[in-house]
Motif scaffolding. Structure first.
Motif, short mmCIF file in Angstrom:
data_model
loop_
_atom_site.label_atom_id
_atom_site.label_comp_id
_atom_site.label_asym_id
_atom_site.label_seq_id
_atom_site.Cartn_x
_atom_site.Cartn_y
_atom_site.Cartn_z
N LEU A 60 0.82 -1.23 0.24
CA LEU A 60 -0.11 -0.04 0.03
C LEU A 60 0.84 1.25 -0.05
CD1 LEU A 60 -3.00 1.22 -0.04
CD2 LEU A 60 -2.84 0.93 2.56
N THR A 61 2.05 1.14 0.78
CA THR A 61 2.99 2.33 0.62
C THR A 61 3.53 2.66 -0.69
OG1 THR A 61 4.81 1.35 1.39
CG2 THR A 61 3.44 2.29 3.08
N GLN A 62 3.51 1.67 -1.44
CA GLN A 62 4.18 1.69 -2.79
C GLN A 62 3.25 1.91 -3.94
OE1 GLN A 62 7.67 1.72 -2.98
NE2 GLN A 62 7.61 1.65 -0.81
N LYS A 63 2.18 1.44 -3.55
CA LYS A 63 0.99 1.63 -4.73
C LYS A 63 -0.27 1.80 -4.18
CE LYS A 63 -0.56 -0.63 -8.89
NZ LYS A 63 -0.96 -1.61 -9.56
N ASN A 64 -0.48 3.19 -4.00
CA ASN A 64 -2.02 3.65 -3.37
C ASN A 64 -3.11 3.09 -3.85
OD1 ASN A 64 -2.30 5.14 -5.45
ND2 ASN A 64 -1.96 7.13 -4.24
N THR A 65 -3.23 2.40 -5.03
CA THR A 65 -4.71 1.73 -5.73
C THR A 65 -4.86 0.37 -5.06
OG1 THR A 65 -3.03 0.51 -7.57
CG2 THR A 65 -4.00 2.80 -7.89
N LEU A 66 -3.90 -0.21 -4.09
CA LEU A 66 -4.26 -1.46 -3.48
C LEU A 66 -5.47 -1.38 -2.65
CD1 LEU A 66 -3.35 -4.35 -2.59
CD2 LEU A 66 -2.48 -3.24 -0.54
N GLN A 67 -6.44 -2.42 -2.80
CA GLN A 67 -7.49 -2.38 -2.16
C GLN A 67 -7.30 -3.43 -0.73
OE1 GLN A 67 -10.87 -1.37 -2.12
NE2 GLN A 67 -9.83 -0.18 -3.99
N TYR A 68 -6.90 -2.69 0.13
CA TYR A 68 -6.38 -3.31 1.59
C TYR A 68 -7.52 -4.16 2.20
CZ TYR A 68 -3.69 -3.74 5.70
OH TYR A 68 -3.11 -4.35 6.81
N PRO A 69 -7.25 -5.40 2.43
CA PRO A 69 -8.14 -6.58 2.72
C PRO A 69 -8.54 -6.36 4.22
CG PRO A 69 -5.75 -7.42 2.83
CD PRO A 69 -5.83 -6.11 2.10
N SER A 70 -8.79 -5.04 4.72
CA SER A 70 -9.09 -4.75 6.08
C SER A 70 -10.26 -5.55 6.78
CB SER A 70 -9.03 -3.24 6.38
OG SER A 70 -10.40 -2.76 5.57
N ASP A 128 -2.42 -13.42 0.42
CA ASP A 128 -1.35 -13.20 -0.43
C ASP A 128 -1.78 -12.55 -1.84
OD1 ASP A 128 0.18 -14.24 1.57
OD2 ASP A 128 0.37 -16.22 0.70
N GLN A 129 -3.03 -12.76 -2.18
CA GLN A 129 -3.13 -12.35 -3.69
C GLN A 129 -3.36 -10.76 -3.70
OE1 GLN A 129 -6.80 -14.50 -4.84
NE2 GLN A 129 -5.62 -16.20 -5.36
N PHE A 130 -3.61 -10.31 -2.61
CA PHE A 130 -3.98 -8.95 -2.49
C PHE A 130 -2.65 -8.41 -2.67
CE2 PHE A 130 -7.89 -9.92 -0.28
CZ PHE A 130 -8.85 -8.97 -0.72
N SER A 131 -1.63 -8.73 -1.90
CA SER A 131 -0.12 -7.98 -2.25
C SER A 131 0.69 -8.43 -3.29
CB SER A 131 0.42 -8.11 -0.75
OG SER A 131 0.64 -9.52 -0.54
N SER A 132 0.38 -9.47 -3.69
CA SER A 132 1.15 -10.25 -4.86
C SER A 132 0.80 -9.59 -5.97
CB SER A 132 1.17 -11.78 -4.66
OG SER A 132 0.19 -12.17 -5.01
N SER A 133 -0.49 -9.43 -6.22
CA SER A 133 -1.01 -8.91 -7.45
C SER A 133 -0.46 -7.49 -7.71
CB SER A 133 -2.49 -8.94 -7.64
OG SER A 133 -3.04 -8.27 -6.47
N ASN A 134 -0.26 -6.61 -6.60
CA ASN A 134 0.41 -5.49 -6.84
C ASN A 134 2.00 -5.37 -6.61
OD1 ASN A 134 -2.25 -3.85 -7.02
ND2 ASN A 134 -2.77 -5.09 -5.34
N ARG A 135 2.41 -6.38 -6.23
CA ARG A 135 4.00 -6.52 -5.86
C ARG A 135 4.94 -6.04 -7.05
NH1 ARG A 135 4.80 -11.25 -2.57
NH2 ARG A 135 2.82 -10.53 -1.59
#
Length: 130
Positions: A62-72, A118-125
């Motif tokens: 999220l700090t690197q790419k602000n379009t991430l949908q954080y899975p809160s 893992d998909q939430f972060s890896s898809s944007n990593r």
């Protein structure tokens, strides 16, 4: 045989002889909790690692790419299940079998969600640092 009323009446008469404790009750030789339900401790530990890692990876992404949908919402639900199982009767295994079964089901749910988290972060990593 005594009744509760007689017992507490007797205590009331002799209350000056009863010991009291003031301050925190610290048991310095109580250095851990043993268990008869090792799978509960293992599930607890594994789920803590999964949720910790998911939080760290998604926060970093999220700090690197602000379009991430954080899975809160998903993370909050899984953290609550984990914390429910950290109740003082569950973690040491002194709970009833039904609670053990519930705990194991909750752990399995969190472990099963690992790939989703893992998909939430890896898809944007892949875009990090680009």
């Amino acid at each position: 045989m005594s009744t509760p009323d007689r017992f507490f009446s007797m205590l009331e008469k002799e209350k000056t002889q009863l010991l009291t404790w003031t301050g925190e009750l610290f048991l310095e030789l109580h250095n851990g909790t043993y268990t008869t339900q090792a799978q509960i401790k293992k599930g607890n530990r594994e789920c803590k690692w999964i949720l910790h890692d998911a939080e760290v990876l998604n926060s970093f992404t999220l700090t690197q790419k602000n379009t991430l949908q954080y899975p809160s919402i998903k993370l909050q639900h899984l953290w609550r299940l984990l914390l429910l199982n950290q109740f003082h009767d569950v973690l040491p295994g002194s709970c009833i079998q039904l609670v053990v079964e519930d705990a194991m089901r909750y752990y399995a749910k969190a472990i099963g969600e690992r790939s989703v988290l893992d998909q939430f972060s890896s898809s944007n990593r892949g875009t990090i640092g680009a």
